[in-house]
Design an enzyme around this catalytic site. Structure first.
Site, PDB file in Angstrom:
ATOM      1  N   ARG A   1     -10.668  -0.022  14.667  1.00 41.41           N
ATOM      2  CA  ARG A   1     -10.914   0.409  13.287  1.00 41.41           C
ATOM      3  C   ARG A   1     -12.032  -0.460  12.718  1.00 41.41           C
ATOM      4  NH1 ARG A   1      -4.892   1.164  10.682  1.00 41.41           N
ATOM      5  NH2 ARG A   1      -5.098  -1.078  10.440  1.00 41.41           N
TER       6      ARG A   1
ATOM      7  N   TYR B   1      13.440  31.943   4.232  1.00 39.43           N
ATOM      8  CA  TYR B   1      12.250  32.632   4.720  1.00 39.43           C
ATOM      9  C   TYR B   1      12.316  32.920   6.223  1.00 39.43           C
ATOM     10  CZ  TYR B   1       9.908  31.379   0.328  1.00 39.43           C
ATOM     11  OH  TYR B   1       9.553  31.248  -0.991  1.00 39.43           O
TER      12      TYR B   1
ATOM     13  N   LYS C   1       0.846  -1.196   0.000  1.00 35.76           N
ATOM     14  CA  LYS C   1       0.000   0.000   0.000  1.00 35.76           C
ATOM     15  C   LYS C   1       0.881   1.245   0.000  1.00 35.76           C
ATOM     16  CE  LYS C   1      -0.462  -0.015   5.054  1.00 35.76           C
ATOM     17  NZ  LYS C   1      -1.401  -0.028   6.191  1.00 35.76           N
TER      18      LYS C   1
ATOM     19  N   MET D   1       9.807  25.234  -0.543  1.00 31.41           N
ATOM     20  CA  MET D   1       9.012  24.242  -1.254  1.00 31.41           C
ATOM     21  C   MET D   1       9.866  23.417  -2.205  1.00 31.41           C
ATOM     22  SD  MET D   1       5.630  24.710  -3.666  1.00 31.41           S
ATOM     23  CE  MET D   1       4.570  25.308  -2.350  1.00 31.41           C
TER      24      MET D   1
END
Length: 387
Positions: A136, A267, A38, A316
């Site tokens: 769950r 930043y 997964k 980013m």
């Protein structure tokens, strides 16, 4: 390193993957290995990882959602694939079309699957999920659930392939709760057997239970993080399984500049040079899955067999490192963001510890804009570019 790629890549060492699978096979002694792929094989690339797993001992695959299973089918994987989580009613027909094994945790879900299977003249293979203490999805371990499972077993075109549950704390040293869960699981399995329900595979052992609790292996086991070279926690017995991390995250230096004392970097002007410094820029940032929090947590990279600190906030698409203490640094030099080199480590384990999270999350964070480069015997055998 790769002229046709941006100079950021995740290097996947298939020899280490094979090595880890051999370790798992040795400890599981003939059980069915349901390889969990997964989240794009925990960030390693499911389409390229799954065939290697199947060639080296895995007999089945498990994913979280249907689209992950369909991707594997379209990629030529014909081994049994189960979806561990929820699939909407609207996608049941698609699931049957691709011969995907669904998880069932209510009679209503089974009834809907049965109706679609009858209409499409197909047999639906399902796995019964039990909630033995995770909270769950899953049937609760009680008599009412036994009755419901018995009832759904009689639905037309339904074939119960397996029954499973998931441990909440098998990776902890104290196994009391895990044993309690296992006993609940066995009670349901035995109760169903007494009602004449034949179940092919019972599977509950996750990575931690595979390592520490061989008595819980049953017919099938579900390795996840251990296939990719990491332990599920620091509390499992690492001496039972030797693992090698499969993924490294790498980049190259694209800019170098000398900066005077008192200059700001990135930043927010949070970092200020305390002396004349040599600062290198790397073309990688949090959009690539390289966490913005690493600067605040003291993150470092590996360059020329030395650690170099991140300076200033991670942007980013870029970040900066201080290389003042490293000799002969040049543009194009390879940098290891995640991995190791001659005993110097900054693996997903170390990064996870810095971030206050787990190795699973670190590898899963690596974004799709980072190409996966597959290595075998020291040679590139495949490259997957997602964008």
């Amino acid at each position: 390193m790769f002229k046709h790629l941006r100079p950021v890549w995740a290097e996947i060492d298939l020899d280490k993957l094979v090595y880890n699978m051999q370790q798992i096979k040795n400890i599981c002694k003939g059980r069915e290995i349901i390889a969990v792929v997964k989240a794009d094989a925990y960030g390693h690339g499911a389409l390229d990882i799954a065939p290697i797993l199947l060639e080296n001992g895995a007999t089945r695959l498990a994913v979280a959602v249907l689209n992950e299973a369909i991707e594997l089918r379209r990629g030529g994987i014909d081994a049994p694939i189960m979806v561990l989580g929820f699939t909407p009613d609207s996608l049941i027909e698609t699931s049957l079309k691709y011969n995907i094994e669904q998880t069932v945790y209510s009679y209503e879900i089974a009834k809907e699957i049965s109706e679609v299977a009858v209409k499409s003249n197909r047999v639906a293979k399902i796995h019964i999920a039990l909630d033995t203490g995770m909270g769950r999805i899953g049937f609760l371990p009680d008599k009412e659930s036994i009755d419901k499972i018995y009832k759904l077993s009689k639905l037309p075109n339904i074939q119960i392939e397996g029954i499973f549950s998931h441990f909440a704390s098998a990776d902890e040293q104290d196994k009391t709760y895990t044993k309690l869960q296992f006993n609940k699981f066995l009670w349901v399995c035995n109760s169903l057997e007494e009602r004449g329900i034949d179940i092919k595979i019972r599977h509950i052992a996750n990575s931690a239970a595979i390592i520490d609790m061989p008595e819980l292996h049953l017919e099938g086991v579900r390795p996840g993080i251990i296939m990719y070279g990491y332990y599920p926690s620091s509390e499992v017995n690492k001496g039972k399984l030797d693992l090698k991390p499969v993924m490294s995250l790498k980049t190259t230096i694209v800019h170098i500049k000398n900066m005077e004392k008192g200059k700001y970097i990135s930043y927010g002007r949070e970092f200020k040079t305390e002396k004349e410094s040599i600062i290198a820029t790397l073309p990688v940032g949090y959009a690539d899955g390289y966490s913005r929090s690493l600067y605040d947590k003291g993150g470092k990279i590996i360059l020329k067999e030395q650690l170099a600190p991140l300076v200033g906030r991670i942007c980013m698409d870029q970040c900066m490192i201080d290389v003042s203490h490293i000799e002969d640094v040049k543009i194009g030099d390879e940098v290891i963001l995640m991995g190791e080199n001659k005993g110097i480590k900054m693996t997903a384990e170390e990064i996870g510890n810095l971030l206050g999270t787990i190795n699973y999350e670190v590898t899963c964070m690596i974004s799709k804009r980072v190409p996966r480069v597959y290595i075998r015997d020291g040679n590139i055998v495949g490259i997957r570019n997602y964008v």
